[in-house]
Design a protein around this motif. Structure first.
Motif, mmCIF file in Angstrom:
data_model
loop_
_atom_site.group_PDB
_atom_site.id
_atom_site.type_symbol
_atom_site.label_atom_id
_atom_site.label_comp_id
_atom_site.label_asym_id
_atom_site.label_seq_id
_atom_site.Cartn_x
_atom_site.Cartn_y
_atom_site.Cartn_z
ATOM 1 N N UNK A 1 16.864 8.543 4.204
ATOM 2 C CA UNK A 1 15.613 9.232 3.878
ATOM 3 C C UNK A 1 15.814 10.744 3.883
ATOM 4 N N UNK A 2 15.106 11.410 2.977
ATOM 5 C CA UNK A 2 15.073 12.879 2.926
ATOM 6 C C UNK A 2 13.995 13.363 3.896
ATOM 7 N N UNK A 3 14.410 14.191 4.856
ATOM 8 C CA UNK A 3 13.474 14.570 5.917
ATOM 9 C C UNK A 3 13.603 16.052 6.249
ATOM 10 N N UNK A 4 12.613 16.536 6.985
ATOM 11 C CA UNK A 4 12.620 17.913 7.441
ATOM 12 C C UNK A 4 12.194 18.022 8.887
ATOM 13 N N UNK A 5 12.579 19.127 9.512
ATOM 14 C CA UNK A 5 12.151 19.476 10.868
ATOM 15 C C UNK A 5 11.751 20.943 10.832
ATOM 16 N N UNK A 6 10.587 21.236 11.391
ATOM 17 C CA UNK A 6 10.089 22.606 11.393
ATOM 18 C C UNK A 6 10.298 23.284 12.723
ATOM 19 N N UNK A 7 9.267 23.977 13.180
ATOM 20 C CA UNK A 7 9.402 24.876 14.325
ATOM 21 C C UNK A 7 9.286 24.185 15.679
ATOM 22 N N UNK A 8 8.950 22.902 15.702
ATOM 23 C CA UNK A 8 8.830 22.228 16.994
ATOM 24 C C UNK A 8 9.429 20.831 16.924
#
Length: 352
Positions: free
Chosen positions: A84-91
């Motif tokens: 899966x294509x995923x992201x993680x931000x600031x937390x």
């Protein structure tokens, strides 16, 4: 087993970032392991690396605009699968029980959210990590509840900065009800500002960019701005008085804001997004006479961040980026200080 991880880290405030290796935790039942493909470079990364805000613990791996691919999942993970294509931000965590967390506003967690880098790492003890380490690295392990799905239509490199620059500007636009008929001014056309223009225009607002020169005027118009205002032009500023419902101020440096308040209509709001370290004078009379407000906003919750990603996919929005190899990060920081990027550096972690 701990997961060997390569990275670029700041080792001292007065030293350049350098290659560094450390261990990530093996995935627990609720964890997702992500191979980081790209990581955006945020101005706050520079602030932390240089200890501008105080309290930086070294070595520190910055980076909270993470885009990649899932390589492993824990036994309880239901939202994501390998590939899966995923992201993680600031937390990467929060208390989950306070009122803010219960309302989907994890960024305002009352005990404090666990930031992607530089926070006490409650889950890192098994690999000897006392603080969280960020995305200038080749992989990361994150609880599934703090992982975002990146729509297929958004390239991963251009998606990475959406995880901070995108949500930081999307959230106040939504909070203050921007839509067709809204008149929005954006102060500063940088990493945050260019996203504010694109998003506000897509929401139907009439957008004006305020800048110190006209060198980015063509870019602003391409992104959806209808007007461009030089904030040192006294006549133009006077003519624009009381025209805007919302001013999104994205400048990450100390600057004069009192004159900008006269641009707000009655009940208008200036939202401060830039991470500044010094006070800026605001005078009472311009606020009192039109019931104006000066406010702040911090990223967005997980639910709202996913909403932002889906909105960007629907409207064909992504960040304007310059992709560089991680070993050019110190050069990138120098150029950021000169505003010499259009509009966000992104590290290609395949070149680590």
């Amino acid at each position: 087993m701990p997961i060997a991880t390569r990275a670029f880290a700041a080792v001292a405030a007065d030293q350049p970032l350098e290659p560094w290796s450390f261990d990530r935790r093996d995935p627990g039942p609720d964890d997702v392991v992500i191979e980081i493909k790209y990581c955006g470079v945020c101005h706050s990364d520079l602030h932390v690396a240089k200890n501008d805000l105080g309290g930086t613990r070294y070595p520190i791996v910055p980076g909270h605009e993470i885009a990649g691919v899932v390589t492993a999942v824990g036994s309880n993970v239901t939202r994501f699968s390998e590939g899966d294509r995923v992201g993680v931000g600031c937390m990467v965590d929060s208390c989950r029980t306070c009122a803010a967390c219960q309302e989907g506003l994890e960024q305002y967690c009352e005990p404090g959210m666990t930031q992607t880098y530089g926070s006490a790492d409650r889950k890192g003890a098994e690999v000897g990590q006392k603080i969280t380490q960020g995305g200038y690295s080749d992989r990361i392990t994150v609880d599934q509840n703090y992982v975002l799905s990146i729509p297929d239509s958004i390239p991963l490199d251009a998606a990475a900065p959406l995880l901070c620059a995108g949500i930081t500007t999307y959230s106040p636009l939504r909070t203050w009800g921007v839509g067709p008929g809204s008149k929005v001014a954006v102060v500063g056309l940088g990493g945050l500002g260019h996203m504010a223009v694109k998003l506000a225009a897509a929401m139907g607002a009439e957008v004006t960019v305020l800048s110190t020169s006209d060198r980015k005027k063509a870019d602003a118009e391409r992104m959806g701005a209808k007007h461009f205002l030089i904030n040192s032009d006294a006549d133009a500023m006077k003519a624009a008085a009381e025209k805007f419902d919302l001013i999104i101020n994205t400048v990450s440096a100390t600057h004069e804001i009192a004159s900008h308040l006269n641009l707000l209509a009655r009940d208008g709001t200036m939202v401060m997004l830039g991470l500044t370290t010094e006070g800026m004078p605001v005078f009472a009379i311009p606020l009192l006479m039109r019931r104006r407000r000066v406010a702040g906003s911090l990223i967005g919750g997980i639910r709202e961040t996913q909403e932002m990603l889906d909105f960007c996919a629907e409207h064909g929005i992504a960040c304007d980026i310059e992709v560089i190899a991680p070993d050019r990060i110190n050069e990138a920081y120098e150029r950021m200080l000169k505003s010499d990027v259009r509009y966000r550096f992104v590290l290609d972690m395949a070149q680590l």
